[in-house]
Design a protein around this motif. Structure first.
Motif, PDB file in Angstrom:
ATOM      1  N   HIS A  46      49.528  41.661  16.229  1.00 19.34           N
ATOM      2  CA  HIS A  46      49.774  42.791  16.921  1.00 19.34           C
ATOM      3  C   HIS A  46      50.409  42.412  18.110  1.00 19.34           C
ATOM      4  O   HIS A  46      49.795  41.701  18.987  1.00 19.34           O
ATOM      5  N   HIS A  47      51.626  43.010  18.464  1.00 18.98           N
ATOM      6  CA  HIS A  47      52.160  42.447  19.876  1.00 18.98           C
ATOM      7  C   HIS A  47      52.205  43.905  20.856  1.00 18.98           C
ATOM      8  O   HIS A  47      52.452  44.934  20.409  1.00 18.98           O
ATOM      9  N   ASP A  48      51.494  43.522  21.904  1.00 17.62           N
ATOM     10  CA  ASP A  48      51.270  44.688  23.024  1.00 17.62           C
ATOM     11  C   ASP A  48      51.899  44.322  24.178  1.00 17.62           C
ATOM     12  O   ASP A  48      51.188  43.695  24.897  1.00 17.62           O
ATOM     13  N   PRO A  49      52.958  44.700  24.411  1.00 22.97           N
ATOM     14  CA  PRO A  49      53.825  44.427  25.682  1.00 22.97           C
ATOM     15  C   PRO A  49      53.258  45.004  26.975  1.00 22.97           C
ATOM     16  O   PRO A  49      53.622  44.391  28.136  1.00 22.97           O
ATOM     17  N   THR A  50      52.436  46.047  26.918  1.00 22.91           N
ATOM     18  CA  THR A  50      51.641  46.336  27.940  1.00 22.91           C
ATOM     19  C   THR A  50      50.381  46.010  28.443  1.00 22.91           C
ATOM     20  O   THR A  50      49.809  46.084  29.725  1.00 22.91           O
ATOM     21  N   TYR A  66      42.801  34.208  24.126  1.00 28.49           N
ATOM     22  CA  TYR A  66      43.738  34.914  23.540  1.00 28.49           C
ATOM     23  C   TYR A  66      44.950  34.184  23.420  1.00 28.49           C
ATOM     24  O   TYR A  66      45.359  33.132  24.090  1.00 28.49           O
ATOM     25  N   LYS A  67      46.116  34.776  22.622  1.00 30.42           N
ATOM     26  CA  LYS A  67      47.303  34.105  22.554  1.00 30.42           C
ATOM     27  C   LYS A  67      48.489  35.379  22.826  1.00 30.42           C
ATOM     28  O   LYS A  67      48.250  36.434  22.549  1.00 30.42           O
ATOM     29  N   GLY A  68      49.600  34.588  23.147  1.00 26.93           N
ATOM     30  CA  GLY A  68      50.663  35.444  23.679  1.00 26.93           C
ATOM     31  C   GLY A  68      52.054  34.755  23.391  1.00 26.93           C
ATOM     32  O   GLY A  68      51.792  33.405  23.288  1.00 26.93           O
ATOM     33  N   ARG A  93      61.229  31.180  26.625  1.00 25.95           N
ATOM     34  CA  ARG A  93      61.268  32.243  25.596  1.00 25.95           C
ATOM     35  C   ARG A  93      60.831  31.467  24.165  1.00 25.95           C
ATOM     36  O   ARG A  93      61.251  30.655  23.901  1.00 25.95           O
ATOM     37  N   GLY A  94      59.891  32.354  23.719  1.00 27.14           N
ATOM     38  CA  GLY A  94      59.360  31.819  22.239  1.00 27.14           C
ATOM     39  C   GLY A  94      58.260  30.881  22.326  1.00 27.14           C
ATOM     40  O   GLY A  94      57.416  30.732  21.344  1.00 27.14           O
ATOM     41  N   ASP A  95      57.690  30.341  23.835  1.00 27.82           N
ATOM     42  CA  ASP A  95      56.579  29.775  23.830  1.00 27.82           C
ATOM     43  C   ASP A  95      55.433  30.316  23.358  1.00 27.82           C
ATOM     44  O   ASP A  95      55.278  31.578  23.862  1.00 27.82           O
ATOM     45  N   ILE A  96      54.494  29.803  22.848  1.00 29.46           N
ATOM     46  CA  ILE A  96      53.192  30.473  22.450  1.00 29.46           C
ATOM     47  C   ILE A  96      52.120  29.942  23.723  1.00 29.46           C
ATOM     48  O   ILE A  96      52.070  28.694  23.733  1.00 29.46           O
ATOM     49  N   ASP A 131      54.268  38.868  25.309  1.00 26.81           N
ATOM     50  CA  ASP A 131      53.515  39.807  24.368  1.00 26.81           C
ATOM     51  C   ASP A 131      52.399  39.311  23.789  1.00 26.81           C
ATOM     52  O   ASP A 131      52.300  37.959  23.471  1.00 26.81           O
ATOM     53  N   ASN A 132      51.380  40.072  23.547  1.00 24.90           N
ATOM     54  CA  ASN A 132      50.197  39.472  22.920  1.00 24.90           C
ATOM     55  C   ASN A 132      50.300  39.448  21.312  1.00 24.90           C
ATOM     56  O   ASN A 132      51.345  39.805  20.726  1.00 24.90           O
ATOM     57  N   ILE A 133      49.533  38.435  20.917  1.00 18.83           N
ATOM     58  CA  ILE A 133      49.418  38.131  19.297  1.00 18.83           C
ATOM     59  C   ILE A 133      47.972  38.183  19.357  1.00 18.83           C
ATOM     60  O   ILE A 133      47.149  37.548  19.842  1.00 18.83           O
ATOM     61  N   GLY A 134      47.787  39.411  18.506  1.00 13.42           N
ATOM     62  CA  GLY A 134      46.212  39.555  18.384  1.00 13.42           C
ATOM     63  C   GLY A 134      45.828  40.559  19.318  1.00 13.42           C
ATOM     64  O   GLY A 134      46.686  41.151  20.113  1.00 13.42           O
TER      65      GLY A 134
END
Length: 140
Positions: A46-50, A66-68, A93-96, A131-134
């Motif tokens: 789940h991506h959560d930009p806020t 956590y990851k983003g 851009r695109g880096d985890i 953006d969040n991953i998870g």
């Protein structure tokens, strides 16, 4: 710099020193899984930009990461949660990235949250561009 931000930085630094002294091999492991194990992709994407509400969504105790994913072309990662602090390194851009926690800081395009990143160096990145991953990261 606000007292809360300074306390977060000091707390994170103390945690790092203790963790490095006790478990240096664990800190160097790159295959972190937010479900509690090592390896895999962490499940929920789940991506959560806020930045979300944070908290411990897995019921585990101790160190949480956590990851983003970076959404800016080039994101300056800094020594404190504000744009005036020293640049430690850059993400693209695109880096985890691995996120330790979040805190309030200088507002960047309407978002006051900053993430403390743990990818080799400890640096702050504006949550506006990650953006969040998870699950959303916990508060510092």
């Amino acid at each position: 710099m606000a007292l809360r931000s300074r306390l977060c930085i000091v707390t994170a630094a103390a945690f790092l020193a203790a963790a490095a002294a006790v478990t240096p091999a664990a800190a160097a492991h790159d295959d972190w899984d937010p479900s509690g194990g090592l390896g895999g992709n962490g499940g929920n994407h789940h991506h959560d930009p806020t930045g979300g509400n944070g908290g411990d969504h897995h019921g585990h105790h101790g160190r949480h990461l956590y990851k983003g994913v970076v959404t800016a072309d080039t994101l300056a990662l800094r020594s404190a949660p504000n744009r005036g602090s020293q640049i430690i390194r850059f993400a693209h851009r695109g880096d985890i990235v691995k996120i330790f926690c979040k805190t309030g800081g200088e507002t960047v395009q309407g978002n006051p949250l900053w993430y403390l990143l743990t990818d080799g160096t400890w640096a702050w990145g504006a949550a506006r561009y990650i953006d969040n991953i998870g699950p959303a990261p916990r508060w510092c």
